[in-house]
Design an enzyme around this catalytic site. Structure first.
Site, PDB file in Angstrom:
ATOM      1  N   HIS A 196      22.532  62.239  51.213  1.00  0.00           N
ATOM      2  CA  HIS A 196      21.128  61.873  51.375  1.00  0.00           C
ATOM      3  C   HIS A 196      20.568  62.604  52.585  1.00  0.00           C
ATOM      4  O   HIS A 196      21.301  63.234  53.350  1.00  0.00           O
ATOM      5  CB  HIS A 196      20.961  60.358  51.524  1.00  0.00           C
ATOM      6  CG  HIS A 196      21.760  59.766  52.643  1.00  0.00           C
ATOM      7  ND1 HIS A 196      23.105  59.472  52.517  1.00  0.00           N
ATOM      8  CD2 HIS A 196      21.439  59.426  53.917  1.00  0.00           C
ATOM      9  CE1 HIS A 196      23.565  58.973  53.650  1.00  0.00           C
ATOM     10  NE2 HIS A 196      22.569  58.934  54.524  1.00  0.00           N
ATOM     11  N   GLU A 243      24.075  52.479  52.964  1.00  0.00           N
ATOM     12  CA  GLU A 243      22.790  52.284  53.629  1.00  0.00           C
ATOM     13  C   GLU A 243      21.729  51.823  52.636  1.00  0.00           C
ATOM     14  O   GLU A 243      21.410  52.527  51.679  1.00  0.00           O
ATOM     15  CB  GLU A 243      22.329  53.591  54.289  1.00  0.00           C
ATOM     16  CG  GLU A 243      23.346  54.205  55.234  1.00  0.00           C
ATOM     17  CD  GLU A 243      22.909  55.560  55.766  1.00  0.00           C
ATOM     18  OE1 GLU A 243      21.742  55.945  55.530  1.00  0.00           O
ATOM     19  OE2 GLU A 243      23.730  56.251  56.400  1.00  0.00           O
ATOM     20  N   HIS A 266      19.767  65.220  66.931  1.00  0.00           N
ATOM     21  CA  HIS A 266      19.223  63.942  66.470  1.00  0.00           C
ATOM     22  C   HIS A 266      20.304  62.878  66.647  1.00  0.00           C
ATOM     23  O   HIS A 266      21.438  63.044  66.187  1.00  0.00           O
ATOM     24  CB  HIS A 266      18.820  64.050  64.992  1.00  0.00           C
ATOM     25  CG  HIS A 266      18.190  62.819  64.434  1.00  0.00           C
ATOM     26  ND1 HIS A 266      16.822  62.641  64.355  1.00  0.00           N
ATOM     27  CD2 HIS A 266      18.736  61.683  63.928  1.00  0.00           C
ATOM     28  CE1 HIS A 266      16.553  61.459  63.814  1.00  0.00           C
ATOM     29  NE2 HIS A 266      17.703  60.866  63.550  1.00  0.00           N
ATOM     30  N   HIS A 321      21.660  54.307  49.458  1.00  0.00           N
ATOM     31  CA  HIS A 321      22.555  55.456  49.516  1.00  0.00           C
ATOM     32  C   HIS A 321      23.942  54.905  49.829  1.00  0.00           C
ATOM     33  O   HIS A 321      24.232  54.524  50.959  1.00  0.00           O
ATOM     34  CB  HIS A 321      22.096  56.454  50.590  1.00  0.00           C
ATOM     35  CG  HIS A 321      20.693  56.929  50.406  1.00  0.00           C
ATOM     36  ND1 HIS A 321      19.814  57.134  51.450  1.00  0.00           N
ATOM     37  CD2 HIS A 321      19.998  57.224  49.277  1.00  0.00           C
ATOM     38  CE1 HIS A 321      18.655  57.548  50.988  1.00  0.00           C
ATOM     39  NE2 HIS A 321      18.744  57.608  49.668  1.00  0.00           N
ATOM     40  N   HIS A 343      23.364  63.961  55.291  1.00  0.00           N
ATOM     41  CA  HIS A 343      24.429  63.046  55.683  1.00  0.00           C
ATOM     42  C   HIS A 343      25.210  62.558  54.470  1.00  0.00           C
ATOM     43  O   HIS A 343      24.641  62.313  53.399  1.00  0.00           O
ATOM     44  CB  HIS A 343      23.799  61.830  56.390  1.00  0.00           C
ATOM     45  CG  HIS A 343      24.754  60.970  57.129  1.00  0.00           C
ATOM     46  ND1 HIS A 343      24.488  59.638  57.423  1.00  0.00           N
ATOM     47  CD2 HIS A 343      25.986  61.209  57.637  1.00  0.00           C
ATOM     48  CE1 HIS A 343      25.494  59.123  58.091  1.00  0.00           C
ATOM     49  NE2 HIS A 343      26.423  60.049  58.231  1.00  0.00           N
TER      50      HIS A 343
END
Length: 478
Positions: A398, A368, A319, A392, A362
């Site tokens: 998260h 974020e 990803h 976050h 992560h």
């Protein structure tokens, strides 16, 4: 590069509703020019002794005079009356109380917990964009010219006989519900959900709500301006195309407006000044410091289709990092580190093989803040709704919720290519650690059960304890 408005707009006598076919200039970072009356722009100089039509010349500087040319921002406005002709500023009464531009223990707190808010209800009392604006979180200080603030707004009433501007920083507005008709000193913009608008520091604007109730998000940056991200090995094309950024054409009002109020955000506080004319009396202008909008979605047959943003994605395994979806960035002095990035998660194809396709789990040195304009978000099966938000912060874990993880693994490695549709999420990402305002933490819309979405994640470890031999590994393979 210079972009000139080819055909002047007829002089208005009143303030009519916005036309459906507003004309725009196209480009990002261009030196534009536009005039509502032919010949209103001076030729050969910026500030002649007498300007055409008896207009006043006024410069608006977005950077210091001596900033390097490649980042120097300024525009010249030719107006019926200069903006200096107003009464002294006074603190606005009653005070607003929920706008912050200098974050410290007196108005906000540190909170490393994963936070999520449900969509805020549209108020029942008449509320315009200014009174419906409130700060959620931020860091730094507008006084020190370094930092950011993230606001949200809910409104049900157009601004009347007043204009707003922020002396603190640039506003990047992301409407989620209801169109915005925005009148600026450079002209008019219609901004719909699925589009964004940037209103630079110091520009005066008024917002009309043609659809009634409206809701959305605002990122404000102190001491910097947004730029297009470098494309690096992507090449010359991709992500946000410069031609999709739209700048208003000159338009003006000349009628007297007794009691007109300028509302200025200065150091996070609101001040008002009275004048007898509209600030939107600019007959012509030229420069590269201007309001602009960009379409991130196209609305077609009541459905949201692919954006004009050209996304890139992995085509084999793993990803990609979310930075590949950056639309705009406000850089710091440290290469590759942003004061604030604006990132979107548009409809796109997922094709990676042998890969957990949703966003990975992560912990990030960046912080974020996410919002959802339309549809759902691929990492959250439940709870994250259009108009809601999540935060976050730096190094707070998260990732996908339990339902998303289990459903993805259940598909197995045989999952074929599929397209994420009916969605538009976005992220404001910053290198600074945000402090959260007390009213955001005390809000009835704070989702106190957010953490529960991960509690169901169970161990899947399958090591056979009876086998004491541990194989040697090389590059992760036995």
């Amino acid at each position: 590069m210079a972009t000139t408005d080819p055909s002047p707009t007829p002089e208005p006598t009143t303030s009519p509703p916005f036309p459906v076919d507003l004309r725009y200039l196209s480009g990002f970072g261009n030196s534009f020019s536009s005039e509502a009356i032919a010949g209103a722009l001076p030729e050969g100089q910026n500030s002649p002794l007498v300007c055409p039509y008896g207009l006043y010349a006024e410069q608006v500087s977005g950077t210091s005079f001596t900033s390097p040319r490649k980042v120097n921002l300024r525009s010249w406005l030719y107006r019926i009356k200069p903006s200096v002709t107003h009464e002294p500023f006074q603190p606005r009464a009653p005070t607003h109380g929920r706008l912050v531009s200098e974050f410290d223990k007196s108005n906000s707190s540190a909170n490393p917990t994963q936070l999520r808010w449900k969509p805020v209800d549209i108020p029942e009392e008449p509320t315009d964009f200014i009174d419906g604006l409130h700060t959620v979180c931020g860091a730094g200080s507008s006084y020190l010219r370094h930092g950011f603030a993230i606001h949200m707004y809910t409104a049900n009433k157009s601004m009347e006989n007043c204009a707003f501007c922020s002396a603190d920083g640039d506003f990047l507005i992301v409407p989620q519900q209801g169109r915005l008709w925005i009148t600026t000193e450079c002209g008019r913009l219609q901004v719909s959900p699925g589009e964004i608008v940037v209103l630079p520091q110091g520009f005066r604007f008024a917002i009309t709500l043609p659809d009634g109730p409206s809701r959305g998000y605002v990122a404000e940056i102190f001491g910097a301006h947004f730029q297009l991200p470098d494309l690096g090995p992507i090449g010359a094309n991709g992500l946000a195309a410069t031609r999709d950024f739209l700048v208003p054409s000159a338009w003006f009002e000349k009628s007297r407006r007794p009691g007109y109020t300028i509302i200025q955000k200065f150091g996070g506080e609101l001040f008002t000044a009275k004048q007898d004319f509209s600030p939107f009396n600019v007959v012509a202008w030229h420069g590269n410091y201007v309001p602009y909008k960009v379409t991130t979605l196209e609305k077609l047959a009541l459905q949201y289709d692919l954006s004009k943003f050209c996304p890139y994605n992995t085509v084999l395994v793993d990803h990609g990092d979310p930075s590949i979806n950056t639309v705009l960035t406000a850089p710091t002095d440290k290469p590759g580190v942003a004061l604030l990035d604006f990132v979107i998660f548009p409809p796109r194809w997922l094709v990676a093989e042998h890969t957990f396709r949703p966003p990975y789990y992560h912990r990030n040195c960046m912080s974020e803040f996410m919002g959802l304009i339309h549809g759902g978000y691929e990492a959250k099966a439940d709870g994250f709704r259009p108009g809601g938000a999540s935060l976050h912060s730096c190094m707070t874990p998260h990732g996908p919720d339990t339902k998303t993880f289990e459903a993805t693994v259940a598909r197995g490695n045989q999952a074929g290519p599929y397209k994420i549709t009916d969605t538009m999420a976005f992220m404001f990402e910053s290198c600074l650690i945000p402090r959260v305002c007390s009213w955001a933490l005390e809000s009835p819309f704070l989702d106190n059960d957010y953490y529960q979405c991960w509690i169901g994640l169970r161990p899947h470890f399958t090591h056979d304890e009876g086998n004491s031999e541990v194989p040697e590994l090389e590059n992760g393979h036995a």
